[in-house]
Design a protein around this motif. Structure first.
Motif, PDB file in Angstrom:
ATOM      1  N   VAL A 118       0.287  -7.016  -4.831  1.00 29.41           N
ATOM      2  CA  VAL A 118       1.209  -6.122  -4.735  1.00 29.41           C
ATOM      3  C   VAL A 118       1.362  -5.433  -5.819  1.00 29.41           C
ATOM      4  N   PRO A 119       1.831  -4.426  -6.067  1.00 31.09           N
ATOM      5  CA  PRO A 119       1.942  -3.453  -7.398  1.00 31.09           C
ATOM      6  C   PRO A 119       2.931  -4.580  -7.606  1.00 31.09           C
ATOM      7  N   GLY A 120       2.517  -4.728  -9.679  1.00 34.73           N
ATOM      8  CA  GLY A 120       3.215  -5.170 -10.571  1.00 34.73           C
ATOM      9  C   GLY A 120       5.085  -4.825 -10.536  1.00 34.73           C
ATOM     10  N   ILE A 121       5.133  -2.983 -10.588  1.00 36.83           N
ATOM     11  CA  ILE A 121       6.258  -2.653 -10.858  1.00 36.83           C
ATOM     12  C   ILE A 121       7.268  -2.949  -9.175  1.00 36.83           C
ATOM     13  N   LEU A 122       6.389  -3.176  -7.576  1.00 34.38           N
ATOM     14  CA  LEU A 122       7.360  -3.138  -7.127  1.00 34.38           C
ATOM     15  C   LEU A 122       7.976  -5.104  -7.130  1.00 34.38           C
ATOM     16  N   GLY A 137       0.554  -1.639  -0.430  1.00 34.00           N
ATOM     17  CA  GLY A 137      -0.296   0.577  -0.186  1.00 34.00           C
ATOM     18  C   GLY A 137       0.730   1.290  -0.234  1.00 34.00           C
ATOM     19  N   LYS A 138       1.969   0.968   0.802  1.00 31.55           N
ATOM     20  CA  LYS A 138       2.930   2.621   0.899  1.00 31.55           C
ATOM     21  C   LYS A 138       3.157   2.861  -0.167  1.00 31.55           C
ATOM     22  N   PHE A 139       3.719   0.899  -1.057  1.00 28.98           N
ATOM     23  CA  PHE A 139       4.927   1.422  -2.649  1.00 28.98           C
ATOM     24  C   PHE A 139       3.304   2.525  -3.349  1.00 28.98           C
ATOM     25  N   ALA A 140       2.258   1.290  -3.644  1.00 28.56           N
ATOM     26  CA  ALA A 140       1.202   2.170  -4.347  1.00 28.56           C
ATOM     27  C   ALA A 140       1.235   3.745  -4.795  1.00 28.56           C
ATOM     28  N   THR A 141       0.601   3.722  -3.185  1.00 23.18           N
ATOM     29  CA  THR A 141       0.255   5.591  -2.493  1.00 23.18           C
ATOM     30  C   THR A 141       1.937   6.247  -2.910  1.00 23.18           C
ATOM     31  N   LEU A 142       2.692   6.064  -2.852  1.00 18.66           N
ATOM     32  CA  LEU A 142       4.410   6.547  -3.404  1.00 18.66           C
ATOM     33  C   LEU A 142       4.172   6.635  -4.491  1.00 18.66           C
ATOM     34  N   VAL A 143       3.766   5.889  -5.829  1.00 18.54           N
ATOM     35  CA  VAL A 143       4.378   6.073  -7.057  1.00 18.54           C
ATOM     36  C   VAL A 143       2.866   6.099  -7.561  1.00 18.54           C
ATOM     37  N   GLY A 144       1.645   6.855  -6.688  1.00 19.81           N
ATOM     38  CA  GLY A 144       1.092   7.725  -7.695  1.00 19.81           C
ATOM     39  C   GLY A 144      -0.600   6.382  -7.724  1.00 19.81           C
ATOM     40  N   TRP A 145       0.292   5.032  -7.588  1.00 17.35           N
ATOM     41  CA  TRP A 145      -0.830   4.103  -7.609  1.00 17.35           C
ATOM     42  C   TRP A 145      -1.925   4.186  -6.867  1.00 17.35           C
ATOM     43  N   GLY A 146      -2.424   5.203  -5.958  1.00 17.44           N
ATOM     44  CA  GLY A 146      -3.642   5.194  -4.912  1.00 17.44           C
ATOM     45  C   GLY A 146      -4.661   4.148  -5.626  1.00 17.44           C
ATOM     46  N   GLY A 147      -5.505   3.158  -4.461  1.00 14.90           N
ATOM     47  CA  GLY A 147      -5.959   2.244  -4.513  1.00 14.90           C
ATOM     48  C   GLY A 147      -6.679   0.980  -3.432  1.00 14.90           C
ATOM     49  N   ALA A 148      -7.488   0.879  -3.609  1.00 10.64           N
ATOM     50  CA  ALA A 148      -7.954   0.413  -2.659  1.00 10.64           C
ATOM     51  C   ALA A 148      -7.601  -1.336  -2.387  1.00 10.64           C
ATOM     52  N   ARG A 149      -7.616  -1.460  -4.258  1.00 14.14           N
ATOM     53  CA  ARG A 149      -7.106  -2.595  -4.937  1.00 14.14           C
ATOM     54  C   ARG A 149      -5.571  -3.444  -4.101  1.00 14.14           C
ATOM     55  N   PHE A 150      -4.595  -1.888  -3.823  1.00 10.25           N
ATOM     56  CA  PHE A 150      -3.600  -2.159  -3.463  1.00 10.25           C
ATOM     57  C   PHE A 150      -3.312  -2.173  -1.420  1.00 10.25           C
ATOM     58  N   THR A 151      -4.306  -1.109  -1.118  1.00  9.43           N
ATOM     59  CA  THR A 151      -3.966  -1.425  -0.280  1.00  9.43           C
ATOM     60  C   THR A 151      -5.292  -2.517   1.130  1.00  9.43           C
ATOM     61  N   ASP A 152      -6.128  -2.340   0.881  1.00 10.61           N
ATOM     62  CA  ASP A 152      -7.803  -3.344   1.710  1.00 10.61           C
ATOM     63  C   ASP A 152      -8.268  -4.094   0.738  1.00 10.61           C
ATOM     64  N   HIS A 153      -8.240  -5.611   1.699  1.00  7.04           N
ATOM     65  CA  HIS A 153      -8.257  -6.549   0.746  1.00  7.04           C
ATOM     66  C   HIS A 153      -9.656  -6.634   0.520  1.00  7.04           C
TER      67      HIS A 153
END
Lengths: 210, 137
Positions: free
Chosen positions: B57-61, B28-44
């Motif tokens: 987990v974001p693909g680029i991570l 979630g932290k990574f997604a937010t940092l790269v501007g991919w904020g969204g529930a699919r990365f932060t909330d099951h």
């Protein structure tokens, strides 16, 4: 004789393996397979001749195809120029009956790949479209299967009386040989393979944990 | 074993397995940092409502972890390319491992090709791909 009946090379859009590296890998890791079939996505590779490579490494390297239908992906063995005239291999929605009829007409064999897989497997569509006529062989061990996909394939194959084959569905070098098909006959050519598949004398094997 | 130069590399050798941090907090932290904020990365639960099996987990991570794995093995390697095929989502809070193996060596060009596979605990491939790296002579 053990052959991996489902592999992809860099000829496929999502394939990352060079054919010679498959050969090097099989030999360096002493994999128990005697060869493999390149089943490139939505095409038949008319250009490549792997016979010298096969001879160099002591492996049987054959060519087939993996085409796409409304029932998902279908492996085709025994592709000839005449068969290629019957339908457009690049089409992503070839009617399955067209593929089956063309294979029957030209002496080839068609077998649904990873049939237990959602979306791209045959059994994901049979509730809606019905059980297709003319299928006799399906892939029951696929090296890329997840969850219960192989189990779904095996259970449905058993209930419908289909024979099962195995293939790794490898797209990178180190995934080759994860699943294969054991034949009683010696197979050196695509004609030998087609004859062996038609004889029904084969069994799918998983080598994932070997 | 850490690899320093091209002559250290052998065909078929396994890279040390890498266990990526797939925690929901990191994803979630990574997604937010790269501007991919969204529930699919932060909330099951929110991700499940979108039809996913859980937060991802974001693909680029994941790609970053692949590079980290390579540099753990060969700190001086220049990563020329990472080419990935995402077969299934890497689900946050599930344990995954990354394996790598050398599948081609070009000593003249000092280039090595590596197969990379991200698997979950059931041994299912979630992401696979290849990397091309360049090593010192």
């Amino acid at each position: 004789m053990l052959l991996d009946l489902h592999t992809h090379s860099i000829k496929s859009d999502d394939g990352r393996a060079k054919v010679e590296n498959y050969c090097q890998w099989i030999k360096s890791k002493n994999l128990p397979i005697d060869g493999f079939v390149l089943t490139e996505h939505r095409q038949f590779d008319n250009e490549s001749d792997y016979s010298a490579l096969g001879e160099k490494y002591g492996l049987v390297i054959l060519k087939g195809s993996e085409v796409e239908t409304e029932y998902g992906h279908i492996l085709v063995y025994g592709v000839t120029p005449a068969l290629q005239e019957e339908f457009d291999f690049a089409n992503i929605r070839i009617p399955l009956q067209t593929v089956l009829a063309a294979c029957e007409k030209h002496g080839a064999v068609a077998a649904p790949a990873h049939p237990g897989r959602p979306r791209v497997g045959m059994f994901a569509h049979t509730d809606e479209l019905g059980i297709p006529e003319g299928v006799g062989i399906v892939e029951v061990y696929n090296g890329g299967s997840r969850d219960q996909e192989d189990q779904i394939a095996q259970e449905n194959a058993a209930s419908l009386g289909y024979r099962g084959i195995g293939g790794s569905d490898s797209h990178i070098v180190s995934h080759v040989g994860r699943c294969a098909t054991r034949f009683e006959q010696d197979i050196q050519s695509i004609d030998d393979l087609v004859a062996a598949l038609k004889s029904g004398e084969f069994e799918a094997v998983s080598l994932k944990n070997d | 074993m850490v690899v320093a130069k091209i002559s250290d590399v052998e065909f078929g050798v396994d890279l040390p397995t890498f266990e990526p941090d797939t925690s929901l907090a990191t994803a979630g932290k990574f997604a937010t940092l790269v501007g991919w904020g969204g529930a699919r990365f932060t909330d099951h639960e929110a991700a499940r409502k979108e039809g996913l099996p859980g937060a991802m987990v974001p693909g680029i991570l994941s790609q970053g972890y692949l590079v980290a794995m390579i540099h753990n093995w060969a700190p001086d390697a220049e990563v020329r390319s990472i080419d990935t095929v995402f077969r299934a989502p890497v689900i946050a809070d599930e344990k995954h491992s990354i394996s790598g193996v050398v599948t081609d060596i070009d000593e003249d060009e000092r280039r090595v090709e590596i197969d990379l596979t991200v698997s979950n605990e059931k041994g299912e491939t979630r992401v696979f791909g290849t990397a091309v790296i360049e090593l010192p002579a």
